[in-house]
Design an enzyme around this catalytic site. Structure first.
Site, PDB file in Angstrom:
ATOM      1  N   HIS A 112      -0.705   4.430   7.213  1.00  0.00           N
ATOM      2  CA  HIS A 112      -0.195   5.266   5.709  1.00  0.00           C
ATOM      3  C   HIS A 112       0.385   6.447   6.226  1.00  0.00           C
ATOM      4  CE1 HIS A 112      -2.657   1.751   4.768  1.00  0.00           C
ATOM      5  NE2 HIS A 112      -1.795   1.329   3.984  1.00  0.00           N
TER       6      HIS A 112
ATOM      7  N   SER B 277       0.702  -1.055  -0.105  1.00  0.00           N
ATOM      8  CA  SER B 277       0.019  -0.164  -0.071  1.00  0.00           C
ATOM      9  C   SER B 277       0.837   1.157   0.099  1.00  0.00           C
ATOM     10  CB  SER B 277      -0.893   0.230   1.142  1.00  0.00           C
ATOM     11  OG  SER B 277      -0.339  -0.087   2.414  1.00  0.00           O
TER      12      SER B 277
ATOM     13  N   ASP C 223      -3.651   7.846   8.441  1.00  0.00           N
ATOM     14  CA  ASP C 223      -4.577   6.880   8.860  1.00  0.00           C
ATOM     15  C   ASP C 223      -4.205   6.081   9.817  1.00  0.00           C
ATOM     16  OD1 ASP C 223      -3.182   5.048   7.582  1.00  0.00           O
ATOM     17  OD2 ASP C 223      -4.943   4.610   5.976  1.00  0.00           O
TER      18      ASP C 223
END
Ligand SMILES: *[C@@H]1O[C@H](CO)[C@@H](O)[C@H](O)[C@H]1NC(C)=O
Ligand SMILES: *[C@@H]1O[C@H](CO)[C@@H](O)[C@H](O)[C@H]1NC(C)=O
Length: 383
Positions: free
Chosen positions: A348, A45, A345
């Protein structure tokens, strides 16, 4: 007299040097030293530009709010480091290989997907081995299609979204993966078992690079893994153990294992250099950039790095983009100023943080060898 002659001499050499350098740059046909025509990226990610979002469920707002103005497949309020890499190389943002809407692969493709690890099992079905076989299929099928279309009497427009077959060997191959191998390992095994698994994890990364080399890949830009123990999510779950946090509030054992992973990664890359003589490798110390950012958060004007902008792990756990009212308290309201947060978040990084890190790594100051990304083909630059 003698002084002014010396000055003239020195100045003359400087001008001559600059002219030679300019000529060298011009002969590449562009303003960038290597002139990479494409980027092929593999990862999780940290560099997913829409893969997992396309494959499963679209990441909800407020992801993307700062830069794109709408969710853009990235777990971030805006751009990721891979986006700053594309900007730096004057290439378009990478389309995700798994995305079937509005994609363009003329200048590369992104095989990174959220949750991916090098090894299975992990959080995602798209481990590095799968990403490599997707790349091999992508290369074979786009090459066949390109060759077929270019024979047509009227060349169809779709050819303009395909990579040029000859450019696969001139492209930059970028990696940012391994964080989930460690995170998943810590979740299901002990610290010692995670440590013991590192040689095998790095071995599989090395195999992936060998496969790409066989396909003609030559230029590799490899990020090491970040300080896992500084992610707010991990801090919240591990802070209860006494003495577990360092002076910057990061979980010590997690960072120690991340550093051991990086030590072995660097070691493996120096061995790859001798095994794959026609390749050029750049090892990039992203860990140090991220850790420096976290340790100077206050000076740089960020809020406490353990705070994050979107979602909640306190009291009630809710993912970024969702909201809940529990006992009269609203959970999941995003913050008003994402650029003041290092973490978007809890897992990330925010666009502001990604930009800061990119500024430090793209000029080569944290790389081995210390070349800027535009020179990652390691052609000689200055004499
Ligand atoms: C909500 O209130 C109930 C009852 O007082 C309590 O058990 C629960 O932990 C509270 N939930 C949260 C998220 O505060
Ligand atoms: C790279 O950029 C950083 C941040 O702007 C700067 O501190 C550093 O001196 C630069 N290094 C080189 C080699 O240009």
């Amino acid at each position: 007299m003698e002084e002014s002659w010396k000055l003239f001499y020195t100045f003359g050499i400087l001008v001559f040097g600059l002219a030679a350098q300019w000529a060298a740059v011009k002969s590449d046909g562009g303003s960038l030293s290597c002139g990479f025509p494409a980027i092929y990226n593999f990862g999780d990610s940290n560099s997913d530009t829409g893969g997992i979002s396309a494959a499963f469920t679209e990441l909800p707002p407020p992801n993307g709010e700062t830069f794109f103005g709408h969710p853009a497949g990235r777990a971030c309020d805006g751009r990721l480091i891979i986006d700053f890499i594309a900007e730096n190389l004057q290439l378009p943002y990478l389309s995700a290989y798994l995305d079937s809407v509005g994609t363009n692969f003329r200048h590369g493709a992104n095989f990174a997907t959220g949750g991916s690890s090098i090894r299975s099992p992990g959080y995602s079905p798209f481990n590095l081995g799968v990403q490599i076989s997707q790349f091999i299929q992508f290369k074979a099928r786009t090459t066949a299609l390109y060759n077929q279309l270019s024979l047509s009497r009227r060349i169809p427009l779709t050819i303009s979204s395909l990579p040029r077959p000859a450019e696969f060997s001139q492209a930059l191959y970028t990696f940012d993966i391994g964080q989930n191998d460690l995170a998943h390992g810590f979740q299901v095994t002990t610290e010692n078992q995670v440590r013991a698994s590192i040689p095998n994890i790095i071995g599989q990364l090395s195999q992936a690079i060998h496969l790409l080399y066989k396909e003609g890949a030559r230029f590799f830009w490899i990020h090491n893994t970040g300080p896992l123990g500084c992610l707010p999510y991990n801090v919240l779950y591990d802070k209860s153990k006494p003495g577990n946090l360092d002076k910057n509030g990061c979980v010590k054992p997690l960072n120690a294992v991340a550093m051991e992973f990086n030590r072995q990664l660097k070691d493996k890359i120096s061995r790859l250099k001798t095994q794959l003589p026609f390749a050029k490798f750049t090892y990039v110390d992203v860990y140090s950039a991220k850790y420096a950012l976290i340790s100077s958060a206050k000076t740089l004007g960020y809020v406490d790095p353990v705070n994050f902008c979107c979602g909640s792990f306190y009291g009630y756990q809710i993912n970024c983009g969702k909201k809940a009212i529990v006992n009269g308290t609203v959970y999941g309201n995003p913050c008003n100023h994402p650029s003041r947060h290092i973490s978007w978040d809890g897992i990330h990084y925010s666009q502001a943080a990604n930009m800061w890190v990119a500024d430090r790594i793209l000029n080569g100051s944290l790389s081995d060898p210390p070349v800027p990304i535009q020179d990652a083909c390691h052609h000689q630059r200055n004499m």
